[in-house]
Design an enzyme around this catalytic site. Structure first.
Site, mmCIF file in Angstrom:
data_model
loop_
_atom_site.group_PDB
_atom_site.id
_atom_site.type_symbol
_atom_site.label_atom_id
_atom_site.label_comp_id
_atom_site.label_asym_id
_atom_site.label_seq_id
_atom_site.Cartn_x
_atom_site.Cartn_y
_atom_site.Cartn_z
ATOM 1 N N SER A 44 -15.045 -2.390 33.792
ATOM 2 C CA SER A 44 -14.013 -3.086 34.419
ATOM 3 C C SER A 44 -14.408 -3.488 35.814
ATOM 4 O O SER A 44 -15.167 -2.757 36.487
ATOM 5 C CB SER A 44 -12.642 -2.662 34.170
ATOM 6 O OG SER A 44 -11.496 -3.210 34.814
ATOM 7 N N TYR A 84 -6.877 4.751 34.848
ATOM 8 C CA TYR A 84 -7.616 3.428 34.328
ATOM 9 C C TYR A 84 -8.798 3.311 35.167
ATOM 10 O O TYR A 84 -10.064 3.366 34.860
ATOM 11 C CB TYR A 84 -7.053 2.431 34.147
ATOM 12 C CG TYR A 84 -7.619 1.179 33.525
ATOM 13 C CD1 TYR A 84 -7.744 1.046 32.050
ATOM 14 C CD2 TYR A 84 -8.426 0.088 34.495
ATOM 15 C CE1 TYR A 84 -8.136 -0.257 31.657
ATOM 16 C CE2 TYR A 84 -9.012 -0.808 33.878
ATOM 17 C CZ TYR A 84 -8.889 -0.948 32.510
ATOM 18 O OH TYR A 84 -9.782 -2.048 31.964
HETATM 19 P P1 NAD Z 1 -7.027 -4.846 23.299
HETATM 20 O O1 NAD Z 1 -5.603 -4.041 23.678
HETATM 21 O O2 NAD Z 1 -6.826 -6.178 22.961
HETATM 22 O O3 NAD Z 1 -7.865 -4.216 22.313
HETATM 23 C C1 NAD Z 1 -8.222 -2.771 22.402
HETATM 24 C C2 NAD Z 1 -8.755 -2.401 21.019
HETATM 25 O O4 NAD Z 1 -9.036 -0.974 21.114
HETATM 26 C C3 NAD Z 1 -8.033 -2.792 19.732
HETATM 27 O O5 NAD Z 1 -8.967 -3.033 18.857
HETATM 28 C C4 NAD Z 1 -7.232 -1.573 19.534
HETATM 29 O O6 NAD Z 1 -6.758 -1.322 18.306
HETATM 30 C C5 NAD Z 1 -8.459 -0.422 19.922
HETATM 31 N N1 NAD Z 1 -7.855 0.966 20.017
HETATM 32 C C6 NAD Z 1 -7.007 1.242 20.987
HETATM 33 N N2 NAD Z 1 -6.512 2.558 20.895
HETATM 34 C C7 NAD Z 1 -7.740 2.959 20.005
HETATM 35 C C8 NAD Z 1 -8.292 4.186 19.606
HETATM 36 N N3 NAD Z 1 -7.341 5.597 20.065
HETATM 37 N N4 NAD Z 1 -9.181 4.463 18.815
HETATM 38 C C9 NAD Z 1 -9.809 3.502 18.543
HETATM 39 N N5 NAD Z 1 -9.544 2.151 18.917
HETATM 40 C C10 NAD Z 1 -8.363 2.041 19.727
HETATM 41 O O7 NAD Z 1 -7.788 -4.674 24.948
HETATM 42 P P2 NAD Z 1 -8.938 -5.535 25.504
HETATM 43 O O8 NAD Z 1 -8.443 -6.133 26.646
HETATM 44 O O9 NAD Z 1 -9.599 -6.379 24.498
HETATM 45 O O10 NAD Z 1 -9.779 -4.216 26.176
HETATM 46 C C11 NAD Z 1 -11.024 -4.010 25.568
HETATM 47 C C12 NAD Z 1 -11.605 -3.139 26.616
HETATM 48 O O11 NAD Z 1 -11.960 -4.085 27.699
HETATM 49 C C13 NAD Z 1 -11.013 -1.990 27.306
HETATM 50 O O12 NAD Z 1 -11.854 -0.899 27.480
HETATM 51 C C14 NAD Z 1 -10.323 -2.624 28.590
HETATM 52 O O13 NAD Z 1 -10.294 -1.446 29.437
HETATM 53 C C15 NAD Z 1 -11.649 -3.562 28.772
HETATM 54 N N6 NAD Z 1 -11.183 -4.313 30.071
HETATM 55 C C16 NAD Z 1 -10.168 -5.425 29.701
HETATM 56 C C17 NAD Z 1 -9.903 -6.488 30.631
HETATM 57 C C18 NAD Z 1 -8.772 -7.301 30.191
HETATM 58 O O14 NAD Z 1 -8.502 -8.100 31.265
HETATM 59 N N7 NAD Z 1 -8.169 -7.374 29.267
HETATM 60 C C19 NAD Z 1 -10.468 -6.356 31.862
HETATM 61 C C20 NAD Z 1 -11.360 -5.647 32.093
HETATM 62 C C21 NAD Z 1 -11.839 -4.416 31.135
#
Ligand code: NAD
Length: 260
Positions: A142, A155
């Site tokens: 991130s 985080y």
């Molecule tokens: P999201 O909530 O849309 O998706 C998260 C996914 O992880 C889902 O499929 C959920 O079912 C799964 N998950 C949650 N807990 C779990 C567990 N205990 N075991 C297995 N799977 C599990 O989130 P996202 O925004 O797509 O985030 C994905 C990654 O990207 C994360 O690591 C997040 O930190 C990172 N990220 C997101 C953003 C953003 O702005 N959305 C920015 C930077 C980094």
């Protein structure tokens, strides 16, 4: 480009992980998706990947906040596909609160999934990658792997640690046909961020779209969200031969967030 490659994407029933799994499949990789959600919806997602891209797709619904379960998940994925070439450590959760108010249970949960699952997953996959002399590990970190924001102690700590783990993984695999890199997204409009937008709208008494604009304005100079598909294409690049000498590095896709 990835025909014959076998890929695991953690946390890929929605958001960024799903887009990455779809892009890998679109480029010919067999994929294992993972994560929580409605069983019928997940099955539609899985079978949709197979019909749309003509590759095999599997779903293994392990809870990766447990180390043993994470290692077992990788073993099961390898059994299902007959190998592993690509591991995308994507699953992640968020919680916001001041340090003194941060529930210890939320701290533990975030460290377990956002950091320890990356370690356990990589540990289970690497022996196979080393044996075959080819592998790609892509860690979804991130902008918060590079800079901090208040109220995100767990985080930010986890994502900074993932950046360090990415470099160690790269050094331990250098010259063995394996690379490990991180992608550092800024704001992406997924469920994880939608909850933060809703909280901001409630706090400010504004509508959702006004809150989304404010969220962007605070951090992301482009004032546009990064899309999951763009991140999927970045992951495909990191898995390509063109990126074979890129290791221990990160790709920032944050609309200028960390350039300030
Ligand atoms: P999201 O909530 O849309 O998706 C998260 C996914 O992880 C889902 O499929 C959920 O079912 C799964 N998950 C949650 N807990 C779990 C567990 N205990 N075991 C297995 N799977 C599990 O989130 P996202 O925004 O797509 O985030 C994905 C990654 O990207 C994360 O690591 C997040 O930190 C990172 N990220 C997101 C953003 C953003 O702005 N959305 C920015 C930077 C980094």
């Amino acid at each position: 480009m990835l025909k014959g490659k076998k890929a695991v994407v953690t946390g890929s029933t929605s958001g960024i992980g799903l887009a990455i799994a779809r892009q890998l499949a679109a480029n010919g990789a067999e994929v294992v998706i993972n994560g929580f959600g409605d069983a019928d919806q997940i099955e539609r997602t899985r079978s949709g990947i197979e019909t749309e891209f003509g590759v095999r797709a599997h779903y293994i619904g392990a809870d990766l906040s447990n180390g043993d379960a994470t290692r077992q998940f990788i073993d099961e994925a390898i059994k299902a596909m007959g190998g592993i070439h690509i591991l995308v450590n994507n699953a992640g959760i968020q919680h916001t609160a001041l340090i003194e108010d941060f529930p210890a249970e939320r701290w533990d949960a975030i460290i377990a999934l956002n950091l320890s699952a990356v370690f356990h997953g990589s540990a289970a996959a690497l022996p196979h990658m080393k044996k075959q002399g080819w592998g790609r590990i892509v860690n979804i970190a991130s902008a918060h792997g590079l800079v901090a924001s208040p109220q995100k102690s767990a985080y930010v700590a986890a994502k900074h640690a993932v950046m360090g783990l990415t470099k160690v993984t790269a050094l331990e695999t250098a010259g063995q046909g394996i690379t490990c890199n991180a992608i550092c997204p800024g704001w992406v409009r997924t469920a994880l961020v939608e909850r933060q937008i809703e909280a901001l709208a409630e706090k400010n008494g504004t509508d959702i779209e006004a809150a989304a604009r404010e969220l962007l304005a605070e951090k992301q100079p482009s004032l546009e969200f990064v899309t999951p598909d763009q991140l999927g294409q970045a992951a495909v690049f990191l898995c390509s031969e063109a990126a074979s000498q890129m290791t221990g590095a990160h790709l920032s896709m944050d609309g200028g967030w960390t350039a300030r």
